[in-house]
Scaffold this active site. Structure first.
Site, short mmCIF file in Angstrom:
data_model
loop_
_atom_site.label_atom_id
_atom_site.label_comp_id
_atom_site.label_asym_id
_atom_site.label_seq_id
_atom_site.Cartn_x
_atom_site.Cartn_y
_atom_site.Cartn_z
N SER A 38 0.85 -1.19 0.00
CA SER A 38 0.00 0.00 0.00
C SER A 38 0.89 1.24 0.00
O SER A 38 2.06 1.14 -0.38
CB SER A 38 -0.94 -0.05 1.22
OG SER A 38 -1.93 0.94 1.11
N ASN A 39 0.37 2.37 0.40
CA ASN A 39 1.15 3.61 0.42
C ASN A 39 0.64 4.49 1.56
O ASN A 39 -0.41 4.20 2.14
CB ASN A 39 1.05 4.31 -0.95
CG ASN A 39 -0.35 4.77 -1.23
OD1 ASN A 39 -0.86 5.67 -0.59
ND2 ASN A 39 -1.03 4.12 -2.18
#
Ligand code: CTP
Length: 221
Positions: free
Chosen positions: A26-27
């Site tokens: 993810s980020n």
């Protein structure tokens, strides 16, 4: 356009791309910009739909909006498609993944001590591009994207506006000596289809969201 005749559809936050049942890619997007846009939109638009990936919990839903929680980029794309309609302003402030594991495992991967691990990723769908062939079905569907760039901000943002066939793109510079999506004061450069631009800010994400909504409402024909 009187904004009271428009619906606001905001996609926000960072989807997850699962490697196995306990790990994902993810980020660090928090979802705060999208949440601010949807919250401020409640007083101004006929309806607000808030599609949110799993960012910070406090930015995961908006009281008074129609909230749709999604997990992966594919789920986010399907939710956005499901909520397209006539007279809609779509703001894609989400940070979808560009790649997803090519072969996600249904059981937890076990480590092999000492061995490096190579992951194979495949491209996800680009949500804004996926709307291009659908856009003709809707009257007055306006599309707004974001472009978070570390360099060549204006050039890269203008290219995304063209390639994704957007009405506006909001460019901001990130990573000035920090990781993440600019948690401090920032400014936005909003570029339109004629390559005219307007600088908004500097301000925090809520100030910028307010300025952006005001600007879009005034500019939408
Ligand atoms: N976007 C999207 N679908 C994706 C990736 C991005 O709809 N799979 C949207 C984002 O929500 C944003 C815009 O496209 O509104 C630009 O996203 P950004 O991450 O800046 O650019 P990318 O198109 O992913 O290109 P790159 O990562 O190469 O800069």
């Amino acid at each position: 356009m009187n904004p009271a005749e428009l619906r606001l559809l905001v996609a926000s936050g960072p989807p997850r791309e699962w490697l196995d049942p306990v790990r994902f890619i993810s980020n660090p997007s928090t979802g705060r910009t999208g949440w601010s846009l949807a919250t401020l939109g409640l007083d101004r638009f006929r309806e607000v739909v808030f599609v949110s990936g799993p960012g910070l919990r406090q930015y995961g839903s908006v009281d008074g909006a129609h909230n749709v929680a999604v997990d992966t980029t594919e789920e986010m794309m399907n939710a956005v498609h499901d909520h397209l309609a006539d007279q809609t302003l779509l703001i894609m402030s989400a940070a979808p993944a560009d790649y997803t594991p090519a072969e996600p495992r249904d059981k937890k991967m076990k480590k092999v001590p000492g061995d490096p691990l190579t992951l194979t990723l495949k491209p996800t769908s680009d949500i804004l591009k996926s709307i291009i062939p659908l856009a003709d079905r809707y009257k007055q569907l306006y599309r707004v994207g974001f472009a978070a760039e570390t360099n060549n901000v204006r050039e890269y943002a203008a290219r995304k506006l063209r390639e994704k066939q957007l009405d506006f793109i909001c460019a901001n510079e990130v990573y000035k000596g920090q990781r993440g999506f600019g948690e401090n004061e920032n400014s936005l450069l909003v570029i339109d289809k004629s390559d005219d631009s307007m600088k908004l800010g500097p301000g925090d994400k809520e100030d910028l969201a307010r300025e952006l909504l005001n600007y879009l409402i005034q500019r939408i024909p």
